[in-house]
Design a protein around this motif. Structure first.
Motif, PDB file in Angstrom:
ATOM      1  N   LEU A 159      20.511 -48.886  41.332  1.00  0.00           N
ATOM      2  CA  LEU A 159      19.181 -48.318  41.120  1.00  0.00           C
ATOM      3  C   LEU A 159      18.768 -48.326  39.653  1.00  0.00           C
ATOM      4  O   LEU A 159      18.015 -47.470  39.207  1.00  0.00           O
ATOM      5  CB  LEU A 159      19.134 -46.877  41.650  1.00  0.00           C
ATOM      6  CG  LEU A 159      19.394 -46.697  43.136  1.00  0.00           C
ATOM      7  CD1 LEU A 159      19.459 -45.219  43.499  1.00  0.00           C
ATOM      8  CD2 LEU A 159      18.334 -47.413  43.956  1.00  0.00           C
ATOM      9  N   TRP A 160      19.277 -49.255  38.906  1.00  0.00           N
ATOM     10  CA  TRP A 160      18.920 -49.340  37.502  1.00  0.00           C
ATOM     11  C   TRP A 160      18.440 -50.752  37.228  1.00  0.00           C
ATOM     12  O   TRP A 160      18.253 -51.551  38.128  1.00  0.00           O
ATOM     13  CB  TRP A 160      20.124 -48.949  36.628  1.00  0.00           C
ATOM     14  CG  TRP A 160      19.762 -48.556  35.233  1.00  0.00           C
ATOM     15  CD1 TRP A 160      19.110 -47.425  34.843  1.00  0.00           C
ATOM     16  CD2 TRP A 160      20.015 -49.298  34.050  1.00  0.00           C
ATOM     17  NE1 TRP A 160      18.951 -47.404  33.484  1.00  0.00           N
ATOM     18  CE2 TRP A 160      19.506 -48.553  32.960  1.00  0.00           C
ATOM     19  CE3 TRP A 160      20.632 -50.499  33.777  1.00  0.00           C
ATOM     20  CZ2 TRP A 160      19.582 -48.970  31.642  1.00  0.00           C
ATOM     21  CZ3 TRP A 160      20.714 -50.926  32.473  1.00  0.00           C
ATOM     22  CH2 TRP A 160      20.198 -50.165  31.406  1.00  0.00           C
ATOM     23  N   TRP A 161      18.240 -51.110  35.988  1.00  0.00           N
ATOM     24  CA  TRP A 161      17.761 -52.436  35.612  1.00  0.00           C
ATOM     25  C   TRP A 161      18.785 -53.511  35.949  1.00  0.00           C
ATOM     26  O   TRP A 161      19.995 -53.301  35.805  1.00  0.00           O
ATOM     27  CB  TRP A 161      17.437 -52.485  34.125  1.00  0.00           C
ATOM     28  CG  TRP A 161      16.280 -51.616  33.763  1.00  0.00           C
ATOM     29  CD1 TRP A 161      16.339 -50.356  33.225  1.00  0.00           C
ATOM     30  CD2 TRP A 161      14.901 -51.908  33.919  1.00  0.00           C
ATOM     31  NE1 TRP A 161      15.071 -49.861  33.048  1.00  0.00           N
ATOM     32  CE2 TRP A 161      14.162 -50.801  33.464  1.00  0.00           C
ATOM     33  CE3 TRP A 161      14.197 -53.018  34.408  1.00  0.00           C
ATOM     34  CZ2 TRP A 161      12.778 -50.765  33.462  1.00  0.00           C
ATOM     35  CZ3 TRP A 161      12.817 -52.975  34.413  1.00  0.00           C
ATOM     36  CH2 TRP A 161      12.125 -51.854  33.943  1.00  0.00           C
ATOM     37  N   ARG A 162      18.274 -54.664  36.342  1.00  0.00           N
ATOM     38  CA  ARG A 162      19.091 -55.836  36.680  1.00  0.00           C
ATOM     39  C   ARG A 162      18.359 -57.051  36.123  1.00  0.00           C
ATOM     40  O   ARG A 162      17.181 -57.250  36.408  1.00  0.00           O
ATOM     41  CB  ARG A 162      19.232 -55.940  38.189  1.00  0.00           C
ATOM     42  CG  ARG A 162      20.086 -57.070  38.682  1.00  0.00           C
ATOM     43  CD  ARG A 162      20.158 -56.965  40.225  1.00  0.00           C
ATOM     44  NE  ARG A 162      21.049 -57.924  40.799  1.00  0.00           N
ATOM     45  CZ  ARG A 162      20.694 -59.157  41.169  1.00  0.00           C
ATOM     46  NH1 ARG A 162      19.459 -59.573  41.016  1.00  0.00           N
ATOM     47  NH2 ARG A 162      21.578 -59.969  41.696  1.00  0.00           N
ATOM     48  N   LYS A 175      14.195 -56.384  36.734  1.00  0.00           N
ATOM     49  CA  LYS A 175      13.581 -55.340  37.548  1.00  0.00           C
ATOM     50  C   LYS A 175      14.526 -54.156  37.671  1.00  0.00           C
ATOM     51  O   LYS A 175      15.735 -54.294  37.571  1.00  0.00           O
ATOM     52  CB  LYS A 175      13.291 -55.846  38.966  1.00  0.00           C
ATOM     53  CG  LYS A 175      12.317 -56.953  39.051  1.00  0.00           C
ATOM     54  CD  LYS A 175      11.837 -57.195  40.458  1.00  0.00           C
ATOM     55  CE  LYS A 175      12.837 -57.905  41.316  1.00  0.00           C
ATOM     56  NZ  LYS A 175      12.280 -58.350  42.610  1.00  0.00           N
ATOM     57  N   ARG A 176      13.898 -53.018  37.938  1.00  0.00           N
ATOM     58  CA  ARG A 176      14.660 -51.808  38.224  1.00  0.00           C
ATOM     59  C   ARG A 176      14.388 -51.438  39.679  1.00  0.00           C
ATOM     60  O   ARG A 176      13.240 -51.345  40.102  1.00  0.00           O
ATOM     61  CB  ARG A 176      14.243 -50.667  37.306  1.00  0.00           C
ATOM     62  CG  ARG A 176      15.023 -49.387  37.567  1.00  0.00           C
ATOM     63  CD  ARG A 176      14.763 -48.307  36.558  1.00  0.00           C
ATOM     64  NE  ARG A 176      13.337 -47.990  36.537  1.00  0.00           N
ATOM     65  CZ  ARG A 176      12.767 -47.276  35.585  1.00  0.00           C
ATOM     66  NH1 ARG A 176      13.495 -46.842  34.581  1.00  0.00           N
ATOM     67  NH2 ARG A 176      11.496 -46.991  35.623  1.00  0.00           N
ATOM     68  N   ALA A 177      15.466 -51.224  40.411  1.00  0.00           N
ATOM     69  CA  ALA A 177      15.322 -50.800  41.801  1.00  0.00           C
ATOM     70  C   ALA A 177      15.032 -49.310  41.821  1.00  0.00           C
ATOM     71  O   ALA A 177      15.489 -48.550  40.962  1.00  0.00           O
ATOM     72  CB  ALA A 177      16.601 -51.089  42.584  1.00  0.00           C
ATOM     73  N   ASN A 178      14.261 -48.881  42.783  1.00  0.00           N
ATOM     74  CA  ASN A 178      13.933 -47.452  42.898  1.00  0.00           C
ATOM     75  C   ASN A 178      14.425 -46.891  44.204  1.00  0.00           C
ATOM     76  O   ASN A 178      14.551 -47.458  45.180  1.00  0.00           O
ATOM     77  CB  ASN A 178      12.425 -47.243  42.770  1.00  0.00           C
ATOM     78  CG  ASN A 178      11.933 -47.590  41.391  1.00  0.00           C
ATOM     79  OD1 ASN A 178      12.599 -47.321  40.414  1.00  0.00           O
ATOM     80  ND2 ASN A 178      10.779 -48.199  41.312  1.00  0.00           N
TER      81      ASN A 178
END
Length: 178
Positions: A159-162, A175-178
């Motif tokens: 759930l963080w930046w990738r 992107k960052r997952a939410n």
């Protein structure tokens, strides 16, 4: 003579520390292709500048604007500023620096024998979060708060930046997952 010995020991220690960071999490160090290494350096330089407009240079070097999780046709710099907690983009730049300071993982994607790898930062984005080693846990806490780490473990999802760069040197996503 003593000064030479001190210099040799200091250089050896630096090489050991650099090697340990590249091998964080206990995996094998990933050798980046020149195009990937070059783009990583351009992104890091832009991010460390403190000016999010400098990312335009990275987009140019990549040849494409990466998938930033924004609507197609949107101004990527404006969208990143709006997503940034400070509305100047510096929070996003800090996330880029922290992400790229971690080692990547190389993953096969596609049938092209020469260019079938993608490089994903941080390597933790591809690890099972409930099975991290103590060293990997330390790396995780370098990136996120303990509360966010717990949420990620509970959801079994990164759930963080990738950030992803393809073997040909194109920056495919951040992107960052939410």
């Amino acid at each position: 003579m003593n000064l030479l010995l001190v210099l040799v020991v200091a250089v050896s220690a630096l090489v050991h520390v650099a090697g340990a960071d590249a091998n964080a999490g206990g995996g094998e160090p990933v050798k980046l292709p020149p195009h990937v290494e070059d783009l990583r350096d351009v992104i890091l330089t832009a991010a460390r500048s403190g000016n999010i407009d400098e990312l335009k240079t990275a987009f140019e070097v990549s040849g494409i604007v990466p998938d930033l999780g924004i609507e197609p046709g949107s101004d990527p710099i404006k969208a990143l500023k709006e997503r940034s907690g400070d509305h100047e983009g510096r929070e996003i730049l800090a996330a880029l620096v922290e992400t790229l300071n971690m080692p990547p993982v190389a993953l096969p994607l596609g049938n092209d024998i020469e260019n079938n790898l993608i490089y994903v930062w941080p390597y933790l984005a591809e690890r099972p979060l409930d099975k991290l080693t103590p060293a990997e846990e330390v790396d995780l806490y370098r990136l996120v708060t303990p509360a966010k780490a717990q949420e990620m473990r509970e959801k079994k999802q990164w759930l963080w930046w990738r950030l992803v760069i393809a073997a040909d040197g194109s920056w495919t996503s951040f992107k960052r997952a939410n």
